[in-house]
Scaffold this active site. Structure first.
Site, PDB file in Angstrom:
ATOM      1  N   ARG A  31       0.836  -1.205   0.000  1.00  0.00           N
ATOM      2  CA  ARG A  31       0.000   0.000   0.000  1.00  0.00           C
ATOM      3  C   ARG A  31       0.874   1.260   0.000  1.00  0.00           C
ATOM      4  O   ARG A  31       1.888   1.318   0.706  1.00  0.00           O
ATOM      5  CB  ARG A  31      -0.948  -0.011   1.208  1.00  0.00           C
ATOM      6  N   ASN A  89       4.374   6.357 -13.771  1.00  0.00           N
ATOM      7  CA  ASN A  89       4.996   7.631 -14.106  1.00  0.00           C
ATOM      8  C   ASN A  89       6.436   7.378 -14.548  1.00  0.00           C
ATOM      9  O   ASN A  89       7.132   6.545 -13.966  1.00  0.00           O
ATOM     10  CB  ASN A  89       4.991   8.559 -12.892  1.00  0.00           C
ATOM     11  N   VAL A  98      10.073   8.143  -7.007  1.00  0.00           N
ATOM     12  CA  VAL A  98      10.894   7.006  -6.568  1.00  0.00           C
ATOM     13  C   VAL A  98      11.397   6.314  -7.829  1.00  0.00           C
ATOM     14  O   VAL A  98      10.589   5.860  -8.662  1.00  0.00           O
ATOM     15  CB  VAL A  98      10.096   6.024  -5.681  1.00  0.00           C
ATOM     16  N   HIS A 102       7.341   1.329 -10.814  1.00  0.00           N
ATOM     17  CA  HIS A 102       6.202   0.843 -10.039  1.00  0.00           C
ATOM     18  C   HIS A 102       4.918   1.225 -10.746  1.00  0.00           C
ATOM     19  O   HIS A 102       4.776   2.333 -11.250  1.00  0.00           O
ATOM     20  CB  HIS A 102       6.198   1.427  -8.612  1.00  0.00           C
ATOM     21  N   HIS A 104       1.118   2.148 -10.192  1.00  0.00           N
ATOM     22  CA  HIS A 104       0.127   2.569  -9.205  1.00  0.00           C
ATOM     23  C   HIS A 104      -1.192   1.873  -9.569  1.00  0.00           C
ATOM     24  O   HIS A 104      -1.640   1.971 -10.728  1.00  0.00           O
ATOM     25  CB  HIS A 104      -0.118   4.077  -9.275  1.00  0.00           C
TER      26      HIS A 104
HETATM   27  P1  DGP Z   1       5.832   8.168  -8.000  1.00  0.00           P
HETATM   28  O1  DGP Z   1       5.578   9.587  -7.592  1.00  0.00           O
HETATM   29  O2  DGP Z   1       5.041   7.739  -9.238  1.00  0.00           O
HETATM   30  O3  DGP Z   1       7.302   7.856  -8.105  1.00  0.00           O
HETATM   31  O4  DGP Z   1       5.248   7.283  -6.823  1.00  0.00           O
HETATM   32  C1  DGP Z   1       5.960   7.019  -5.663  1.00  0.00           C
HETATM   33  C2  DGP Z   1       4.975   6.641  -4.611  1.00  0.00           C
HETATM   34  O5  DGP Z   1       5.696   6.004  -3.567  1.00  0.00           O
HETATM   35  C3  DGP Z   1       4.235   7.793  -3.976  1.00  0.00           C
HETATM   36  O6  DGP Z   1       2.841   7.680  -4.274  1.00  0.00           O
HETATM   37  C4  DGP Z   1       4.479   7.670  -2.481  1.00  0.00           C
HETATM   38  C5  DGP Z   1       5.042   6.276  -2.354  1.00  0.00           C
HETATM   39  N1  DGP Z   1       6.042   6.122  -1.314  1.00  0.00           N
HETATM   40  C6  DGP Z   1       7.142   6.886  -1.116  1.00  0.00           C
HETATM   41  N2  DGP Z   1       7.853   6.419  -0.072  1.00  0.00           N
HETATM   42  C7  DGP Z   1       7.184   5.326   0.389  1.00  0.00           C
HETATM   43  C8  DGP Z   1       7.435   4.416   1.461  1.00  0.00           C
HETATM   44  O7  DGP Z   1       8.417   4.484   2.196  1.00  0.00           O
HETATM   45  N3  DGP Z   1       6.510   3.426   1.641  1.00  0.00           N
HETATM   46  C9  DGP Z   1       5.398   3.304   0.843  1.00  0.00           C
HETATM   47  N4  DGP Z   1       4.570   2.298   1.109  1.00  0.00           N
HETATM   48  N5  DGP Z   1       5.152   4.140  -0.180  1.00  0.00           N
HETATM   49  C10 DGP Z   1       6.034   5.140  -0.390  1.00  0.00           C
END
Ligand code: DGP
Length: 116
Positions: A31, A89, A98, A102, A104
């Site tokens: 999640r 993205n 990140v 990944h 979403h």
């Molecule tokens: P993007 O902006 O498309 O690179 O999405 C990165 C997503 O990762 C963003 O929606 C927030 C999520 N995210 C960032 N750090 C963490 C983390 O430590 N744990 C989790 N579960 N999600 C994270």
């Protein structure tokens, strides 16, 4: 980037906790820490790939496994009938924050189009 530097590699390694909802040989899903919908799951390959631009022909099966994971999780989360969105993205200009690819998976509310 090494696994030590990559947040999602550290989640794969179990060094950073995550609410894992799905695991396979090639992918895991957990999640999102900052959910944008009632269901917001991130589906990532276990192997580090920085962006879509770093994929090559050998990665077809890997990428396919991410989408099959999305399908399975959508069913698991009860989203399959009402609809859901799957998006990846690529690059800062598209909102990637990140740098480990990944998907979403978003659902549980009406999702407008186009996105912002
Ligand atoms: P993007 O902006 O498309 O690179 O999405 C990165 C997503 O990762 C963003 O929606 C927030 C999520 N995210 C960032 N750090 C963490 C983390 O430590 N744990 C989790 N579960 N999600 C994270």
């Amino acid at each position: 980037m090494t696994a030590q530097d990559c947040l999602f590699c550290r989640i794969v390694a179990g060094e950073i906790p995550a609410d894992v909802v799905y695991q396979s040989d090639t992918a895991i899903a957990f999640r999102d820490i900052n959910p944008q919908a009632p269901t917001h799951v991130l589906i990532i390959p276990r192997r580090h790939v920085t962006t879509i631009n770093d994929l090559d022909a050998d990665d077809q099966e890997l990428v396919g496994s991410l989408f099959l994971a999305a399908k399975a999780i959508a069913q698991q989360e009860g989203l399959a009938d009402d609809g859901y969105r799957v998006v990846m993205n690529c690059g800062e200009g598209a909102g990637q924050s990140v740098f480990h690819i990944h998907l979403h998976l978003l659902g549980g509310r009406l999702l407008n189009w186009p996105p912002g």
